[in-house]
Design a protein around this motif. Structure first.
Motif, PDB file in Angstrom:
ATOM      1  N   GLN A 126       0.820  -1.216   0.000  1.00 35.90           N
ATOM      2  CA  GLN A 126       0.000   0.000   0.000  1.00 35.90           C
ATOM      3  C   GLN A 126       0.852   1.264   0.000  1.00 35.90           C
ATOM      4  O   GLN A 126       0.514   2.236  -0.671  1.00 35.90           O
ATOM      5  CB  GLN A 126      -0.949  -0.018   1.193  1.00 35.90           C
ATOM      6  CG  GLN A 126      -2.033  -1.065   1.037  1.00 35.90           C
ATOM      7  CD  GLN A 126      -2.879  -1.246   2.270  1.00 35.90           C
ATOM      8  OE1 GLN A 126      -2.507  -0.846   3.374  1.00 35.90           O
ATOM      9  NE2 GLN A 126      -4.043  -1.860   2.099  1.00 35.90           N
ATOM     10  N   SER A 179       3.934   1.503  -1.189  1.00 44.93           N
ATOM     11  CA  SER A 179       4.912   1.537  -2.284  1.00 44.93           C
ATOM     12  C   SER A 179       4.336   1.436  -3.684  1.00 44.93           C
ATOM     13  O   SER A 179       5.063   1.671  -4.649  1.00 44.93           O
ATOM     14  CB  SER A 179       5.914   0.395  -2.097  1.00 44.93           C
ATOM     15  OG  SER A 179       6.523   0.459  -0.844  1.00 44.93           O
ATOM     16  N   ARG A 180       3.081   1.073  -3.832  1.00 45.10           N
ATOM     17  CA  ARG A 180       2.600   0.742  -5.170  1.00 45.10           C
ATOM     18  C   ARG A 180       2.648   1.898  -6.160  1.00 45.10           C
ATOM     19  O   ARG A 180       2.954   1.691  -7.326  1.00 45.10           O
ATOM     20  CB  ARG A 180       1.225   0.107  -5.126  1.00 45.10           C
ATOM     21  CG  ARG A 180       0.128   1.013  -4.726  1.00 45.10           C
ATOM     22  CD  ARG A 180      -1.157   0.241  -4.553  1.00 45.10           C
ATOM     23  NE  ARG A 180      -2.212   1.187  -4.296  1.00 45.10           N
ATOM     24  CZ  ARG A 180      -3.415   1.077  -4.774  1.00 45.10           C
ATOM     25  NH1 ARG A 180      -3.716   0.059  -5.544  1.00 45.10           N
ATOM     26  NH2 ARG A 180      -4.309   1.983  -4.493  1.00 45.10           N
ATOM     27  N   HIS A 181       2.377   3.111  -5.713  1.00 41.05           N
ATOM     28  CA  HIS A 181       2.402   4.240  -6.656  1.00 41.05           C
ATOM     29  C   HIS A 181       3.837   4.550  -7.089  1.00 41.05           C
ATOM     30  O   HIS A 181       4.091   4.774  -8.280  1.00 41.05           O
ATOM     31  CB  HIS A 181       1.721   5.470  -6.052  1.00 41.05           C
ATOM     32  CG  HIS A 181       0.268   5.252  -5.779  1.00 41.05           C
ATOM     33  ND1 HIS A 181      -0.645   5.002  -6.772  1.00 41.05           N
ATOM     34  CD2 HIS A 181      -0.413   5.197  -4.611  1.00 41.05           C
ATOM     35  CE1 HIS A 181      -1.842   4.809  -6.240  1.00 41.05           C
ATOM     36  NE2 HIS A 181      -1.723   4.924  -4.926  1.00 41.05           N
ATOM     37  N   ALA A 224       4.903   1.811  -9.388  1.00 40.62           N
ATOM     38  CA  ALA A 224       4.293   1.963 -10.716  1.00 40.62           C
ATOM     39  C   ALA A 224       5.038   3.007 -11.541  1.00 40.62           C
ATOM     40  O   ALA A 224       5.259   2.809 -12.744  1.00 40.62           O
ATOM     41  CB  ALA A 224       2.816   2.333 -10.578  1.00 40.62           C
ATOM     42  N   ARG A 225       5.441   4.113 -10.906  1.00 38.88           N
ATOM     43  CA  ARG A 225       6.229   5.123 -11.640  1.00 38.88           C
ATOM     44  C   ARG A 225       7.560   4.549 -12.095  1.00 38.88           C
ATOM     45  O   ARG A 225       8.006   4.769 -13.220  1.00 38.88           O
ATOM     46  CB  ARG A 225       6.439   6.372 -10.775  1.00 38.88           C
ATOM     47  CG  ARG A 225       5.197   7.227 -10.662  1.00 38.88           C
ATOM     48  CD  ARG A 225       5.507   8.622 -10.143  1.00 38.88           C
ATOM     49  NE  ARG A 225       6.169   8.623  -8.862  1.00 38.88           N
ATOM     50  CZ  ARG A 225       5.573   8.799  -7.690  1.00 38.88           C
ATOM     51  NH1 ARG A 225       4.265   8.998  -7.655  1.00 38.88           N
ATOM     52  NH2 ARG A 225       6.249   8.804  -6.576  1.00 38.88           N
ATOM     53  N   GLN A 263       6.933   2.107 -14.967  1.00 41.37           N
ATOM     54  CA  GLN A 263       6.597   2.830 -16.191  1.00 41.37           C
ATOM     55  C   GLN A 263       7.855   3.398 -16.841  1.00 41.37           C
ATOM     56  O   GLN A 263       8.085   3.233 -18.033  1.00 41.37           O
ATOM     57  CB  GLN A 263       5.596   3.969 -15.871  1.00 41.37           C
ATOM     58  CG  GLN A 263       5.488   5.059 -16.918  1.00 41.37           C
ATOM     59  CD  GLN A 263       5.049   4.554 -18.278  1.00 41.37           C
ATOM     60  OE1 GLN A 263       4.202   3.692 -18.366  1.00 41.37           O
ATOM     61  NE2 GLN A 263       5.628   5.075 -19.333  1.00 41.37           N
ATOM     62  N   ALA A 268       0.202   1.220 -15.035  1.00 43.67           N
ATOM     63  CA  ALA A 268       0.009   1.074 -13.589  1.00 43.67           C
ATOM     64  C   ALA A 268      -0.620  -0.267 -13.191  1.00 43.67           C
ATOM     65  O   ALA A 268      -0.131  -0.920 -12.264  1.00 43.67           O
ATOM     66  CB  ALA A 268      -0.810   2.233 -13.047  1.00 43.67           C
ATOM     67  N   HIS A 307       1.242  -2.869 -10.722  1.00 44.13           N
ATOM     68  CA  HIS A 307       0.672  -3.298  -9.445  1.00 44.13           C
ATOM     69  C   HIS A 307       0.651  -4.829  -9.356  1.00 44.13           C
ATOM     70  O   HIS A 307       0.962  -5.398  -8.307  1.00 44.13           O
ATOM     71  CB  HIS A 307      -0.721  -2.720  -9.253  1.00 44.13           C
ATOM     72  CG  HIS A 307      -0.733  -1.230  -9.133  1.00 44.13           C
ATOM     73  ND1 HIS A 307      -1.842  -0.474  -9.398  1.00 44.13           N
ATOM     74  CD2 HIS A 307       0.239  -0.346  -8.785  1.00 44.13           C
ATOM     75  CE1 HIS A 307      -1.568   0.805  -9.216  1.00 44.13           C
ATOM     76  NE2 HIS A 307      -0.302   0.906  -8.855  1.00 44.13           N
TER      77      HIS A 307
END
Length: 177
Positions: free
Chosen positions: A23, A25-27, A30-31, A34, A41, A45
């Motif tokens: 929760q 670290s996921r963003h 995802a960056r 990418q 994303a 995930h």
């Protein structure tokens, strides 16, 4: 939570640490995915989830015995290896491995309560023999070590087919030596 406690919690099946890590670290992950691997994303995930499950399996089966100093870098490295090896997402265990684990668990459950407790303390909680002796009420660490060896041998004999199903071993005070 201290690092040693984190591993112990993971070994006994408590995945809260990994859920929290996901929760948080996921963003950011995802960056990174990418930029580095051109993943959208949702795919990033899924990759993070699968990588964390791989990490959990490695902790649970003893391949990882010490929490890495930089867990984030370690997880990212595992994800990169997954991508390089082109490991498909959400692959269940092979049927043979799943069946082996189920048989081992069933055989472990045939052992008596004391036997299960000693093996759990040693292999999943990483207790030293002194602490295990105190917890189990053994007179000293040597008795704890001998009991662990005896109980492990009993489990091995179950696995090899040496005991009849349903016969609980390691259930009474007589087993405490």
């Amino acid at each position: 939570m201290p690092l040693a406690e984190t591993l112990t919690q993971l070994r006994v099946g408590n995945q809260k640490f990994l859920i929290d890590f996901y929760q948080r670290s996921r963003h950011l992950f995802a960056r990174w995915a990418q930029r580095k691997h051109r993943l959208a994303a949702p795919q990033a995930h899924e990759l993070l989830q699968d990588t964390l499950l791989d990490f959990y399996d490695q902790v649970a089966d003893g391949r990882i015995t010490k929490l890495p100093d930089d867990l984030r870098a370690f997880i990212y490295g595992m994800a990169q290896q997954r991508l390089a090896a082109q490991v498909p997402a959400h692959v269940p265990l092979p049927a043979a491995e799943a069946q082996r684990r189920q048989r081992l668990l069933a055989q472990f459950n045939q052992l008596g309560a004391d036997c299960q407790q000693v093996l759990t303390y040693f292999y999943f909680h990483s207790y030293q023999f002194e602490k295990m002796g105190v917890k189990m009420g053994f007179p000293n660490a040597t008795v704890a070590r001998l009991q662990k060896s005896t109980y492990l041998r009993k489990l091995y004999e179950l696995v090899r087919g040496g005991y009849e199903p349903g016969w609980a071993v390691g259930t009474g005070a007589a087993d405490k030596g």
